[in-house]
Design a protein around this motif. Sequence first.
Motif, PDB file in Angstrom:
ATOM      1  N   ASP A   1     -12.976   7.935  -8.469  1.00 27.92           N
ATOM      2  CA  ASP A   1     -12.031   8.792  -7.740  1.00 27.92           C
ATOM      3  C   ASP A   1     -11.719  10.055  -8.531  1.00 27.92           C
ATOM      4  O   ASP A   1     -11.747  10.041  -9.764  1.00 27.92           O
TER       5      ASP A   1
ATOM      6  N   PHE B   1      -7.348  -4.618  -4.086  1.00 30.29           N
ATOM      7  CA  PHE B   1      -6.148  -3.933  -3.601  1.00 30.29           C
ATOM      8  C   PHE B   1      -5.981  -2.672  -4.447  1.00 30.29           C
ATOM      9  O   PHE B   1      -5.404  -2.706  -5.532  1.00 30.29           O
ATOM     10  N   ARG B   2      -6.564  -1.587  -3.955  1.00 33.15           N
ATOM     11  CA  ARG B   2      -6.504  -0.307  -4.683  1.00 33.15           C
ATOM     12  C   ARG B   2      -6.435   0.801  -3.635  1.00 33.15           C
ATOM     13  O   ARG B   2      -7.396   1.508  -3.429  1.00 33.15           O
ATOM     14  N   ASN B   3      -5.299   0.904  -2.940  1.00 31.65           N
ATOM     15  CA  ASN B   3      -5.292   1.771  -1.762  1.00 31.65           C
ATOM     16  C   ASN B   3      -4.257   2.902  -1.755  1.00 31.65           C
ATOM     17  O   ASN B   3      -3.595   3.105  -0.760  1.00 31.65           O
ATOM     18  N   PRO B   4      -4.085   3.728  -2.734  1.00 41.32           N
ATOM     19  CA  PRO B   4      -4.723   3.691  -4.038  1.00 41.32           C
ATOM     20  C   PRO B   4      -3.846   2.927  -5.027  1.00 41.32           C
ATOM     21  O   PRO B   4      -2.641   2.814  -4.841  1.00 41.32           O
ATOM     22  N   SER B   5      -4.463   2.436  -6.090  1.00 41.89           N
ATOM     23  CA  SER B   5      -3.708   1.771  -7.147  1.00 41.89           C
ATOM     24  C   SER B   5      -3.377   2.790  -8.240  1.00 41.89           C
ATOM     25  O   SER B   5      -3.931   3.901  -8.266  1.00 41.89           O
TER      26      SER B   5
ATOM     27  N   HIS C   1       2.973   3.996  -7.468  1.00 44.84           N
ATOM     28  CA  HIS C   1       1.737   3.275  -7.141  1.00 44.84           C
ATOM     29  C   HIS C   1       1.682   1.949  -7.881  1.00 44.84           C
ATOM     30  O   HIS C   1       2.136   1.849  -9.013  1.00 44.84           O
TER      31      HIS C   1
END
Length: 335
Positions: free
Chosen positions: A140, A106-110, A86
């Motif tokens: 999350d 941008f965390r898709n996921p980070s 990731h």
Amino acid sequence: MADLICIGEALIDFVAMEPCTDVGASGGFLRAPGGAPANVAVAAARLGCSSAFLGKVGEDPFGRFLARTIAAAGVNIDGMVFAPRHRTGLAFVSLGPSGERDFCFFRNPSADMTFTPAELNLPLIDSCKAIHFGSITLIDPAPRRATLAAISHARSAGKLVSYDPNLRPPLWNSLADARKRIFQGMRLADLVKVSMEELNFLFNSDLAVNCADQTELQGRAQLLLKKFPGIKLLTVTFGPDGSAWFSRNGSSGRINGFSVEAVDTTGAGDGFIGAVITGLLAAGIDSGTLAGAADQLVTAIVTRANAVGAIATTTKGAIPAMPDNAAVDQFLKGQ
Ligand code: ADP
């Protein structure tokens, strides 16, 4: 070994180099290391408190850059974890001509969203006196479990727990969910920092209280202390107008802000809470003695924290802007 553990996200802010209301319209971006808990760890380290950052970044150029930057500031990174699959979280930010912000995450996921309890460096937590967290890692499920496990481990060993919710509405599924999870964090904390906007958000009331309205402010602070009996010291920050503190023992204080030429307010709140924790630890205050801390001591600590916050606004970026003790002393002498 570290006196202060900051657990949470470290990410890169890409700040648009030209004013634009739509972040996608910017032709260039400046890379700035960020993530509130990482900023707090750096602020504390600059002020002479041994600190460590616990969190997960990608095994990629940006994750390595964050680790290098945080370590170069004197923060222990033994508890940093690198995700092989990731990527490091990125946030693109632009500032419109009238100061309005546009974000694209941008965390898709980070990598930070995949942090798990098994990846916690428990011996590092065992070595600390205080632990600080925020609410981004409560969004999350995996990092929420990791954060809550770390806080519960620290609490059961009697460590001082500090919390700054740092509300970022676009990251939550709903504001109701944000409120519920932020409250979950409040239940675990001894020391809390909120901004005036966050205090208003938590009460979900039509009436937004202004920091000039002392009676309403005092009323809301007391309600928050009543709702969360574990909080021993609540600080509320007002940007250029300074801050106020409210103790479990009934005392409170209001401290005006310092007048500075602000160029970038990113990190002011992180510098502020980093300075409050550093001041409390330097005075030998712990979870058991925080509610009984003398008014003069708290006033002195919060005044210095206001100075740190003010200085942090005078340089671009958060991490590069955090002052050391010599800079704070010199600033206060000039007031
Ligand atoms: P946050 O970054 O969490 O929203 P604030 O903006 O309220 O927090 O800033 C934290 C502290 O930093 C304030 O209480 C104040 O003392 C100082 N500060 C912030 N912005 C300014 C400013 N423009 N001028 C002077 N001091 C500031």
